[in-house]
Design an enzyme around this catalytic site. Structure first.
Site, PDB file in Angstrom:
ATOM      1  CD  GLU A 200      10.921   8.560   4.573  1.00 22.03           C
ATOM      2  OE1 GLU A 200       9.913   9.140   4.100  1.00 22.03           O
ATOM      3  OE2 GLU A 200      12.076   8.761   4.172  1.00 22.03           O
TER       4      GLU A 200
ATOM      5  CD  GLU B 216      16.715   7.370   8.361  1.00 21.25           C
ATOM      6  OE1 GLU B 216      17.016   7.034   7.188  1.00 21.25           O
ATOM      7  OE2 GLU B 216      15.626   7.106   8.879  1.00 21.25           O
TER       8      GLU B 216
HETATM    9  C1  IPT Z   1      15.280   6.085   4.932  1.00 17.77           C
HETATM   10  C2  IPT Z   1      14.460   5.337   5.926  1.00 17.77           C
HETATM   11  O1  IPT Z   1      13.972   6.192   6.916  1.00 17.77           O
HETATM   12  C3  IPT Z   1      15.208   4.224   6.580  1.00 17.77           C
HETATM   13  O2  IPT Z   1      14.296   3.393   7.241  1.00 17.77           O
HETATM   14  C4  IPT Z   1      15.994   3.448   5.581  1.00 17.77           C
HETATM   15  O3  IPT Z   1      15.131   2.893   4.638  1.00 17.77           O
HETATM   16  C5  IPT Z   1      16.934   4.360   4.883  1.00 17.77           C
HETATM   17  O4  IPT Z   1      16.228   5.378   4.242  1.00 17.77           O
HETATM   18  C6  IPT Z   1      17.721   3.664   3.815  1.00 17.77           C
HETATM   19  O5  IPT Z   1      18.404   2.567   4.249  1.00 17.77           O
HETATM   20  S1  IPT Z   1      14.181   6.696   3.714  1.00 17.77           S
HETATM   21  C7  IPT Z   1      15.193   7.254   2.407  1.00 17.77           C
HETATM   22  C8  IPT Z   1      15.089   6.320   1.268  1.00 17.77           C
HETATM   23  C9  IPT Z   1      14.827   8.618   2.001  1.00 17.77           C
END
Ligand code: IPT
Length: 957
Positions: free
Chosen positions: A418, A488
């Site tokens: 990010e 993720e």
């Molecule tokens: C994504 C992040 O990469 C991760 O660090 C964490 O924040 C996760 O979301 C949520 O728990 S960013 C996402 C909001 C697009």
């Protein structure tokens, strides 16, 4: 006129990575060169600003006798019982003004002092280096009064040459650590901000002629079965691998027949790199990672990643992890069938990577880089697109790659997380590709894949993932030829994630989809005396993101949550399906590399959930991707006319490094026939007498139709329609989500405050009928609900029919009845278990006879919410009652009401009352993962529709 009143702290806000440190190099523990751990208790002084104190504390002879003490490795905000400040949790918001590279004047600064004795036999030849494995976020270092330099890059190693400065006897090491620095702009990961020297500090002897840096290149040619080894070393020496009869000079390639390394078969060869000055142990894994035919292949085979994102976390020590905690993570991952880990969002403690090599996990090693907070200003001034910051970015890339390059487990280098897009990222990717062409580069933030070797996304919905799998997603030319992973997905916040099995089905269906990494491994709850576990806001932070920091597959103490159990089942390495009626099992090896020879198979047959016969099942050692049909024995005779089913399990045939013989890796169940449901003749008639109605074993209030008792069991609160559940984090959803956030709509509609209007109580010939209408204030929608009670003389049957009225535009959270029992403790049931299940997270629910207690039925989510339902329940016994369902139902029991559960913010807000509340549900709404991803898929919606369901009550006493 201007003048300085404070010492210069310009380096804190300097975008450069620092000065004075040695170039990065491989991290290793020498076999024979001495080292001295400087971990332990250090003197500590906290100042409110970076320049509050001069540097006289670094001088020899400084008396720090009245300073406090902290433990290194550690974070000072987690020590000293609050005397040293507190942790701050923000997801992506910078907890300071976005004014790069400047940081607040209020900049907690910890002076650390350690006087250590150089062992009397410390060798006098050669040199020495002082290594810091992790300091957040900026440190300035002195040894014996001489400044060594300063550095940033919290989760990266920094070394200083100190040979000239070491003295026999006492040496004074002084480290000044600033919580905020220019480096903080590059470290905006979603986690607690935790300053301190949180990883090891070590003094390393560097004998003359010792290895400085080395790079193990160990490839595998799957067409010949040969591996090629070449160890490049800054200092010439020899490379010895006894098991392979290898004895070659550094820099010389040698090719021999080997067993390759894979996450499933983590074969490591012990070797030695010997130079004049030292011997360095090597653990060599031969494998070749390539991008070929649009796929990530290792040793010629495409890999399916069944991964997780792992932050380093310990509920008391924060990111200061000991080896046993790291090993626990790896063992838990292996025992739950995971094969991959992304080190979100920074290189982990190096010992973790050793464990990944040893036990077998594919690794995406991610750089310590995130600038997410710039999204608030449309990425203006983003450091990754500003040349002034590029040296810092390249320094971080190099410190990751150089430190970790000798780990066979690492298949991808990730540029960070990010951080938007920009020239700095391109520069990092170019440097990494040049330095290590034998691995691939990952970065999610650039959907055009300009710098990357894989198309990676986060939280893509199922339908989009399918489109990508079908190659119908378009994108740049480059992207169209790349494989896809979800770095993720399936946000594991609170109850959930739901929808895992549906993702896995897609990953297995389309070659281009090479799997994903669940967000995330562990809840970052901070152990707290009053709250159980604290999350964002509990330390009075000005800005915070609440319990968004608790979104893991394991609780803060590493107890697996139901999400991990579900994931284990969804990604099991063997699929076991069957045709119960014909006694046939269909077994498929879903691994990428290993055959099934490590597994033994067992069958068992259950009647009404109880195992009556079992035996072993001969399954051929299928190669990856192969399947076979195996015949089961004749099922046992159907003597008592119960429900019969098969269960087939795949177990470890022998002890492994990560689990004992007998550990279950996969299972399947299939029914022999349908569940027999004996008829229930309504033979009794309700008798009305002095305000009371008697029907078979039951007594009712004649005025309200409320059930008062069944047999000798008093019913504290009569069964009545219930549609409410304490919204889960996934029900509430994240505010940016595009799916409908029903948790919010349900509350707006008033489903948490339904009113029950009694229409009539009718004692008929063979039934007591209670008619009601259930609806929230201010709304015209409602649920016409009729309770029909009958009895066969001994037992009592309740049939509930529900007819929605009005325009129901939302699904229901749940639909069933809730009642109260004055006492209940032990619980036994026949149905799904042993753990919690919901419509889209029920894969791991196994049909059987289960025993538990009301307390143990609860899943202790860090922020309390709906939990603990058991699926497919045929019958349950608790509190002296036996309840049988037609059809099967969802069962939940707790010592507090849903309303209390809904109101609770922490585990400790929940106190047992004097009633056990039981929910018998005909339906539940799915869970999804909308706290960051999609809501439940439509097939898991609980629509408001006319339904009828029934329960038979009897007593067990
Ligand atoms: C994504 C992040 O990469 C991760 O660090 C964490 O924040 C996760 O979301 C949520 O728990 S960013 C996402 C909001 C697009």
């Amino acid at each position: 006129m201007s003048f300085r009143t404070t010492p210069s702290v310009d380096y804190v806000e300097d975008v450069s990575p620092g000065s004075g440190a040695l170039p990065p190099r491989a991290w290793y523990a020498s076999s024979d060169a001495r080292s001295l751990s400087l971990n332990g208790s250090w003197r500590f002084r906290l100042s409110a600003t970076a320049g509050a104190e001069d540097d006289s504390f670094a001088e020899e002879g400084y008396d720090a006798g009245n300073w406090a003490e902290v433990t290194v490795p550690g974070h000072w905000v987690l020590q000293g019982d609050g005397a040293f400040g507190s942790p701050i949790y923000t997801n992506h918001l910078y907890p300071f003004p976005v004014d790069p590279p400047y940081v607040p004047t209020e900049n907690p600064t910890g002076d650390h002092l350690r006087v250590f004795d150089l062992p009397s036999d410390w060798p006098s030849d050669g040199g020495a280096v002082l290594r810091f494995d992790g300091v957040e976020s900026c440190a300035r270092v002195w040894l014996n009064g001489t400044e060594l330099g300063e550095f940033k890059g919290s989760r990266l190693a920094h070394e200083f040459a100190v040979g000239e400065l070491l003295k026999p006897g006492a040496n004074v090491l002084a480290v000044r650590v600033h919580q905020w620095s220019a480096g903080s702009y590059l470290e905006d990961q979603d986690q607690w901000w935790l300053p301190g020297i949180f990883r090891d500090v070590t003094l390393l002897h560097r004998p003359a002629g010792s290895v400085a840096d080395f790079f193990v290149h160990a490839s595998y040619d799957h067409t010949t079965g040969e591996g090629t080894l070449r160890v490049d070393s800054d200092v010439d020496g020899r490379v010895l691998v006894p098991a392979l009869d290898i004895d070659v000079a550094t820099g010389e390639p040698v090719t021999v027949a080997v067993e390759p390394w894979t996450a499933e078969t983590p074969k490591l060869y012990d070797g030695v790199l010997a130079t004049d000055g030292e011997r360095v142990p090597l653990r060599i894994g031969f494998r070749t990672v390539v991008l070929e035919d649009g796929l990530v292949k290792v040793n010629g085979t495409a890999v399916l990643f069944k991964g997780v994102n792992r932050h380093e976390w310990h509920p008391e020590r924060g990111r200061a992890l000991d080896l046993e905690t790291m090993r626990e993570d790896v063992l838990l991952m292996k025992r739950h069938n995971l094969n991959a880990v992304r080190t979100s969002h920074y290189p982990p403690h190096p010992a973790f990577l050793d464990l990944c090599d040893e036990y077998g996990l594919w690794v995406i090693d991610e750089c310590d880089l995130e600038t997410h907070g710039f999204t608030e200003q449309d990425w203006r001034d983003n450091p990754v697109d500003d040349d002034r910051w590029t040296p810092a970015l390249l320094d971080r890339a190099a410190r990751m790659v150089e430190r970790d390059k000798n780990h066979p487990s690492i298949v991808f280098w990730s540029l960070g997380n990010e951080a938007g897009t920009g020239r700095g990222l391109t520069a990092m990717a170019e440097w990494i590709h040049g330095r290590d062409p034998e691995r691939l580069v990952h970065y999610e933030g650039d959907w055009n894949c300009r710098d990357t070797d894989v198309y990676s996304r986060m939280y893509a919905f199922h339908d989009e993932v399918e489109k990508i799998g079908q190659r119908l997603d378009g994108g740049t030319h480059k992207r169209r030829d790349l494989p896809f992973i979800q770095c993720e997905y399936a946000h594991a916040m609170g109850n959930g994630p739901g929808g895992l099995a549906d993702y896995q089905e897609l990953f297995e269906k389309y070659d281009r989809l090479q799997g994903g990494f669940i967000w995330e491994w562990i809840d970052h709850g901070v152990k707290h005396a009053e709250l159980g576990y604290a999350y964002g806001g509990d330390f009075g932070e000005e800005l915070h993101d609440g319990n968004f920091v608790c979104d893991g597959l394991v609780f803060p103490d590493r107890t697996p949550s139901p999400g991990l159990i579900e994931y284990k089942k969804v990604i099991e390495p063997v699929r076991i399906e069957g045709d119960g009626a014909n006694g046939i099992v269909h077994v498929t090896n879903k691994q990428d590399f290993a055959d099934l020879s490590a597994l033994a198979f067992e069958w068992s047959c259950q009647v009404d959930g109880e195992t009556v016969e079992s035996g072993s099942l001969a399954v051929p050692a299928l190669a990856p991707g192969e399947s076979a049909e195996v015949k089961l024995p004749e099922p046992p005779a159907d003597g008592r006319g119960g429900e019969r089913q098969w269960t087939v399990r795949a177990l470890l045939a022998d002890d492994t490094s990560w689990a004992a013989k007998g550990h279950v890796v996969a299972w399947g169940q299939f029914a022999v026939g349908a569940r027999p449901l004996p008829p229930f003749p309504a033979t009794d008639r309700p008798v009305v007498e002095e305000g009371r109605i008697t029907l078979g074993p039951a007594g009712f209030d004649a005025r309200t139709g409320a059930l008062l008792s069944v047999g000798g069991v008093e019913v504290g609160a009569t069964p009545r329609l219930d549609v409410w559940r304490a919204p889960t984090d996934n029900d509430d959803g994240a505010e940016w989500q595009t799916d409908t956030r029903y948790g919010v709509l349900w509350r707006t509609l008033g489903l948490h405050r339904m009113r029950h209007r009694l229409v009539s109580v009718e004692a008929g010939d063979d039934a007591l009928t209670v008619r009601t209408r259930v609806a929230p204030a201010a709304r015209e929608v409602g649920l016409d609900t009729v309770y029909r009670w009958t009895s066969d003389g001994e037992r009592l049957r309740l049939s509930v029919s529900v007819t929605p009225e009005g325009d129901w535009t939302v699904p229901l959270p749940r639909l069933g009845v809730r009642f109260g029992l004055p006492e209940a403790d032990g619980v036994e049931w026949f149905g799904g278990g042993p753990g919690e299940a919901y419509p889209d997270s029920r894969t791991a629910s196994m049909i059987g006879r289960w025993r538990s207690t009301v307390d143990r039925l609860q899943t202790p989510y860090v922020r309390p919410q709906e939990n603990g339902a058991r699926a497919d329940v045929r019958w349950v016994e608790l509190g002296g009652l036996r309840i049988e369902g037609d059809p099967e139902f969802w069962f939940t029991a707790r010592r507090w009401t849903t309303e209390q559960l809904d109101a609770a913010q922490h585990r400790t807000d929940l106190a047992a009352g004097d009633t056990v509340w039981v929910n018998l549900d005909h339906g539940l709404h799915g869970i999804g993962s909308q706290s960051c991803g999609p809501g439940p898929l439509p097939q898991y919606f609980l629509k408001a529709e006319p339904v009828e369901y029934s329960f038979v009550f009897s007593t067990t006493r």
